[in-house]
Design a protein around this motif. Structure first.
Motif, short mmCIF file in Angstrom:
data_model
loop_
_atom_site.label_atom_id
_atom_site.label_comp_id
_atom_site.label_asym_id
_atom_site.label_seq_id
_atom_site.Cartn_x
_atom_site.Cartn_y
_atom_site.Cartn_z
N SER A 129 0.71 -1.40 0.04
CA SER A 129 0.42 0.27 0.08
C SER A 129 0.81 1.12 -0.01
CB SER A 129 -1.41 -0.32 1.20
OG SER A 129 -1.72 -0.84 1.34
N LEU A 130 0.67 1.84 -1.49
CA LEU A 130 1.28 3.34 -1.35
C LEU A 130 0.51 4.61 -0.52
CD1 LEU A 130 3.57 2.66 -4.31
CD2 LEU A 130 4.24 2.20 -1.96
N LEU A 131 0.73 5.16 0.50
CA LEU A 131 0.30 6.05 0.89
C LEU A 131 0.67 7.06 1.52
CD1 LEU A 131 -0.29 3.51 4.28
CD2 LEU A 131 -1.95 3.38 2.44
N ALA A 132 -0.65 8.23 1.52
CA ALA A 132 0.21 9.51 1.24
C ALA A 132 1.46 9.78 2.71
CB ALA A 132 -1.41 10.62 1.54
N PHE A 133 2.25 10.83 2.28
CA PHE A 133 3.21 11.20 2.97
C PHE A 133 3.85 10.62 3.35
CE2 PHE A 133 -0.70 13.22 4.58
CZ PHE A 133 -0.21 14.44 4.66
N ASN A 134 4.51 9.75 2.07
CA ASN A 134 5.68 8.84 1.93
C ASN A 134 5.78 7.84 3.10
OD1 ASN A 134 6.71 11.48 0.93
ND2 ASN A 134 7.08 9.89 -0.22
N GLU A 135 4.36 7.28 3.40
CA GLU A 135 4.02 6.29 4.11
C GLU A 135 3.30 5.25 3.26
OE1 GLU A 135 1.40 7.05 7.53
OE2 GLU A 135 2.84 8.95 8.24
N SER A 136 3.79 3.89 3.95
CA SER A 136 3.42 2.69 3.18
C SER A 136 3.34 1.44 3.83
CB SER A 136 4.87 2.11 2.30
OG SER A 136 6.05 1.85 3.11
N GLU A 137 2.75 0.38 3.81
CA GLU A 137 2.17 -0.50 4.33
C GLU A 137 2.96 -2.00 2.87
OE1 GLU A 137 -1.33 -0.89 5.44
OE2 GLU A 137 -1.36 1.10 7.13
N HIS A 138 3.38 -2.87 3.67
CA HIS A 138 3.74 -4.10 3.00
C HIS A 138 3.47 -5.05 4.42
CE1 HIS A 138 7.19 -2.73 4.49
NE2 HIS A 138 7.89 -3.97 4.45
N PHE B 275 2.27 -10.57 8.11
CA PHE B 275 1.65 -9.00 9.07
C PHE B 275 2.16 -7.84 8.49
CE2 PHE B 275 6.00 -9.63 9.77
CZ PHE B 275 7.19 -8.95 9.98
N THR B 276 1.32 -6.74 8.62
CA THR B 276 1.24 -5.80 7.87
C THR B 276 2.59 -5.07 8.69
OG1 THR B 276 -1.08 -5.96 7.22
CG2 THR B 276 0.31 -3.17 6.75
N GLU B 277 3.76 -4.21 7.95
CA GLU B 277 4.97 -4.33 8.36
C GLU B 277 4.57 -2.11 8.19
OE1 GLU B 277 9.66 -3.97 8.03
OE2 GLU B 277 8.23 -5.95 7.01
N LYS B 278 4.70 -1.32 8.59
CA LYS B 278 4.97 -0.25 8.04
C LYS B 278 5.89 0.40 7.66
CE LYS B 278 0.93 1.28 11.53
NZ LYS B 278 0.00 0.65 10.19
N GLY B 279 6.11 1.52 6.94
CA GLY B 279 7.63 1.66 5.83
C GLY B 279 7.05 3.06 5.78
N THR B 280 8.37 3.46 4.60
CA THR B 280 8.18 4.57 4.04
C THR B 280 8.28 4.33 2.58
OG1 THR B 280 10.94 5.11 4.00
CG2 THR B 280 8.99 6.11 5.97
N TRP B 281 8.38 5.06 1.46
CA TRP B 281 8.74 4.98 0.14
C TRP B 281 9.13 6.56 -0.70
CZ3 TRP B 281 5.07 6.22 -4.12
CH2 TRP B 281 4.22 6.54 -4.54
N GLU B 282 9.78 6.59 -2.18
CA GLU B 282 10.21 7.90 -2.92
C GLU B 282 9.70 7.11 -4.02
OE1 GLU B 282 14.56 7.95 -1.43
OE2 GLU B 282 14.25 8.57 0.45
N PHE B 283 9.38 8.19 -4.46
CA PHE B 283 9.08 7.79 -5.82
C PHE B 283 9.99 9.55 -7.14
CE2 PHE B 283 6.50 8.28 -9.88
CZ PHE B 283 6.88 6.97 -10.20
N ASP B 284 11.00 9.34 -7.66
CA ASP B 284 11.51 9.92 -8.49
C ASP B 284 10.26 9.64 -9.69
OD1 ASP B 284 12.76 10.93 -10.64
OD2 ASP B 284 14.56 10.51 -9.24
N GLU B 285 10.04 11.29 -10.27
CA GLU B 285 8.53 11.05 -10.89
C GLU B 285 9.43 10.79 -12.96
OE1 GLU B 285 5.76 14.47 -11.10
OE2 GLU B 285 5.17 13.58 -9.08
N ASN B 286 11.29 11.97 -12.23
CA ASN B 286 12.20 11.70 -13.77
C ASN B 286 12.23 10.08 -14.50
OD1 ASN B 286 11.53 14.73 -13.43
ND2 ASN B 286 13.27 14.81 -12.49
N SER B 287 12.99 9.90 -13.51
CA SER B 287 13.24 7.88 -13.41
C SER B 287 11.97 7.09 -13.71
CB SER B 287 14.58 7.88 -13.14
OG SER B 287 14.38 7.32 -11.35
N ARG B 288 10.95 7.74 -12.96
CA ARG B 288 9.73 7.00 -12.56
C ARG B 288 10.44 5.95 -11.30
NH1 ARG B 288 6.12 5.31 -17.95
NH2 ARG B 288 5.29 7.66 -17.67
N ILE B 289 11.11 5.33 -10.61
CA ILE B 289 11.67 4.24 -9.99
C ILE B 289 11.04 4.98 -8.16
CG2 ILE B 289 13.24 3.25 -8.10
CD1 ILE B 289 15.02 4.40 -11.08
N ALA B 290 10.76 3.73 -7.90
CA ALA B 290 10.44 3.81 -7.19
C ALA B 290 10.68 3.76 -5.27
CB ALA B 290 8.64 3.46 -6.94
#
Length: 166
Positions: free
Chosen positions: A67-76, A88-103
């Motif tokens: 799950s990719l959530l607002a404020f760069n929060e994630s769950e997986h 179990f659901t683990e909380k984390g963070t995520w980033e996305f670079d729009e130029n390279s399209r890498i998450a």
């Protein structure tokens, strides 16, 4: 007459080529819950995540839910180290670079903060990480509630090689 036909053809071709260019994908486009289906086999690191609402629970590949959530929060979903076939659901963070399209999805940031306080010497011997890379992928397309990505393999402690062609 020939000029008008020639100009018409050029105009039509320019319209077609402008529509064929890649549309931009923003971080907002990635928000949501994504899963892999059991029966679909990826090839060459290309996988298709589907919206969680579009896949019946029994058809979801074990441990694939992100799950990719607002404020760069994630769950997986993660699997327990002691119990097979439990998640179990683990909380984390995520980033996305729009130029390279890498998450990039990260985990362990809360655990590492606690580890840093409890055993600073051991934490420093690990290279003082702030987070662990869980998953990294390049977005190829988003269409019809499907997210097509190319999985980028983990570097296993090596620094990524910079692409000098850009």
């Amino acid at each position: 007459m020939k000029k008008s036909i020639f100009l018409s053809i050029i105009f039509i071709l320019s319209l077609i080529s402008s529509n064929a260019q890649e549309s931009s994908i923003s971080e907002f486009d990635l928000y949501g819950c994504w899963v892999l289906e059991k029966k679909i086999r990826p090839s060459n690191h290309i996988v298709v995540y589907k919206s969680c609402e579009d896949v019946a629970h029994e058809n979801v590949k074990f441990g694939s839910k992100i799950s990719l959530l607002a404020f760069n929060e994630s769950e997986h979903e993660s699997t327990g180290p002691l119990a097979c076939f439990t998640t179990f659901t683990e909380k984390g963070t995520w980033e996305f670079d729009e130029n390279s399209r890498i998450a990039s999805l990260y985990s362990g940031h809360e655990w590492l903060k606690e580890f840093k306080i409890l055993d600073p010497d051991e934490y420093a011997s690990w290279g003082s990480p702030e987070k662990f890379e869980k998953l990294k992928f390049k977005v190829i397309s988003i269409e019809n509630n499907q997210l097509t990505v190319e999985i980028i393999p983990k570097q296993n402690g090596k620094k990524p090689i910079e692409d000098s062609s850009e």
